[in-house]
Design an enzyme around this catalytic site. Sequence first.
Site, short mmCIF file in Angstrom:
data_model
loop_
_atom_site.label_atom_id
_atom_site.label_comp_id
_atom_site.label_asym_id
_atom_site.label_seq_id
_atom_site.Cartn_x
_atom_site.Cartn_y
_atom_site.Cartn_z
N ASP A 1 0.80 -1.24 0.00
CA ASP A 1 0.00 0.00 0.00
C ASP A 1 0.83 1.28 0.00
O ASP A 1 0.25 2.37 0.12
CB ASP A 1 -0.98 0.04 1.20
N LYS B 1 3.51 1.08 -4.84
CA LYS B 1 4.39 0.48 -5.85
C LYS B 1 3.69 0.37 -7.21
O LYS B 1 4.26 0.71 -8.24
CB LYS B 1 4.85 -0.93 -5.40
N THR B 2 2.47 -0.13 -7.19
CA THR B 2 1.76 -0.35 -8.46
C THR B 2 1.32 0.98 -9.07
O THR B 2 1.40 1.18 -10.29
CB THR B 2 0.56 -1.29 -8.23
N HIS C 1 3.57 -9.50 -0.89
CA HIS C 1 4.85 -9.57 -0.18
C HIS C 1 5.58 -10.88 -0.45
O HIS C 1 6.78 -10.88 -0.76
CB HIS C 1 4.57 -9.39 1.31
P1 GDP Z 1 1.20 -1.12 -3.47
O1 GDP Z 1 0.56 -2.13 -2.58
O2 GDP Z 1 2.52 -0.67 -2.91
O3 GDP Z 1 1.30 -1.55 -4.89
O4 GDP Z 1 0.27 0.20 -3.44
P2 GDP Z 1 -0.78 0.74 -4.52
O5 GDP Z 1 -0.08 1.35 -5.67
O6 GDP Z 1 -1.78 -0.31 -4.80
O7 GDP Z 1 -1.44 1.95 -3.70
C1 GDP Z 1 -2.13 1.71 -2.49
C2 GDP Z 1 -3.15 2.81 -2.30
O8 GDP Z 1 -2.48 4.07 -2.12
C3 GDP Z 1 -4.08 3.00 -3.47
O9 GDP Z 1 -5.38 3.29 -2.98
C4 GDP Z 1 -3.51 4.20 -4.19
O10 GDP Z 1 -4.47 4.92 -4.92
C5 GDP Z 1 -2.95 5.01 -3.05
N1 GDP Z 1 -1.82 5.84 -3.48
C6 GDP Z 1 -0.73 5.46 -4.17
N2 GDP Z 1 0.10 6.49 -4.38
C7 GDP Z 1 -0.49 7.58 -3.80
C8 GDP Z 1 -0.12 8.96 -3.68
O11 GDP Z 1 0.93 9.41 -4.14
N3 GDP Z 1 -0.98 9.75 -3.00
C9 GDP Z 1 -2.15 9.30 -2.47
N4 GDP Z 1 -2.93 10.16 -1.84
N5 GDP Z 1 -2.51 8.03 -2.56
C10 GDP Z 1 -1.71 7.16 -3.23
MG MG Z 2 0.81 -3.40 -5.74
#
Ligand code: GDP
Ligand code: MG
Length: 393
Positions: free
Chosen positions: A16, A19-20, A81
């Site tokens: 979260d 990354k994606t 993970h």
């Molecule tokens: P991952 O698990 O690392 O791949 O995270 P995701 O890319 O799926 O992002 C997790 C959540 O954080 C999602 O709801 C995204 O929309 C939100 N998110 C990601 N980047 C940002 C950002 O720069 N700002 C905000 N406010 N939310 C973000």
């Molecule tokens: Mg992801």
Amino acid sequence: MVTKRNVNVGTIGHIDHGKTTLTAALLRVQAAKGLAKVKSYQDIAKGGIVRDKGKTVTILASHVRYETENRAYAHIDCPGHVDYIKNMITGAAQMDGAVLLVSAVDGPMSQTREHLLLARQIGVPHLVVFMNKCDLVEDAELLTLVELEVRELLTHYGFPGDTVPVIRGSAKLAHDAPSDPAASRCINELLHALDTAIPDPVRQVDKPFLMPIENVFSIAGRGTVVTGKIEQGTVRSGDAIEIVGLTDQTVSDVVTQVESFAEVLESGEAGANVGCLLRKTRHDQVHKGQVLAARGSVTLRRQFEAEVYVLKKEEGGRHTPFFDGYTPQFFFRTANVTGKTHVVGDAAMALPGDGVQLQVDLLQPIAVSQGDRFAIREGGKTVGSGVVTKVTA
Ligand code: GDP
Ligand code: MG
């Protein structure tokens, strides 16, 4: 047109932290310049299926590509993970460098640490940090504190914490407005950091010659030919080589001819299947499982430390944990050697589905280097997949 140098990278970091979203944003910003094809967040998040080289572990991962002026990046993003653990240990996609995502809201978390430790252990040589979600943090002092915390953590895990580039930004804003200069600036900064902080990877053909021996033939009137797939480097007729592994004696010889499918070659390069005719080695002095290597480039080893992913029952692995003293077979390249293990940690136990650290004593010496990957087998089935983190004797 000049072909751009290919560099393998990927996103790592706590769930979260973005990354994606960052992966999708990189594609959208570069697509606006004609340097990538857009792939949606949903498509990237789904991940494709990759298998490690031993065709044993299934990993969910998305591969995307984008370019800068100088380079072509192949970028990997994993959904879960455990997929990162498996991917990093099995090397299903090796990274020349990684982008560590840290949410500016949360700072480093447990998986941030785990990925950093693995990156250090398995030799992801370079990192760039993307401090994400800065749109949610108004207090500039807080950002500075998070950055300090990240830099300390990098240093703690053996990376140059003072000099690693830390880019502040919002993957989400860049994703939603890729052509907006203010929103996309952080992505451009990140790409510049990748271009400059990750040196060009050394190509396999530029490393010293090494070929795992798969077969040995005795050819009447000519001598001994060993065959295999060249793992690294280049071999030519007249090259000084040695035959290493399985016994304490290393045999020195000279390659008198390189051939492929009965055709004589001027040279053989990494990736090619070749046969090497040897000047004086008899066919009973060389065996499958040994390696043919540039003279003096490898050393016989018996002891090493490793990160290992233990396959789950559903992956064809063990149904039960193993403990200290467990003595399975280790497959390095074409070699198959028995080794006694010590499970590092208080529990001294390795559960199916776990990533664990092992110390291994091999019963026969072989050519082992840091970064080498291997499979662990028991009763004819693969039960683990690992990477050498340190050679100890
Ligand atoms: P991952 O698990 O690392 O791949 O995270 P995701 O890319 O799926 O992002 C997790 C959540 O954080 C999602 O709801 C995204 O929309 C939100 N998110 C990601 N980047 C940002 C950002 O720069 N700002 C905000 N406010 N939310 C973000
Ligand atoms: Mg992801």
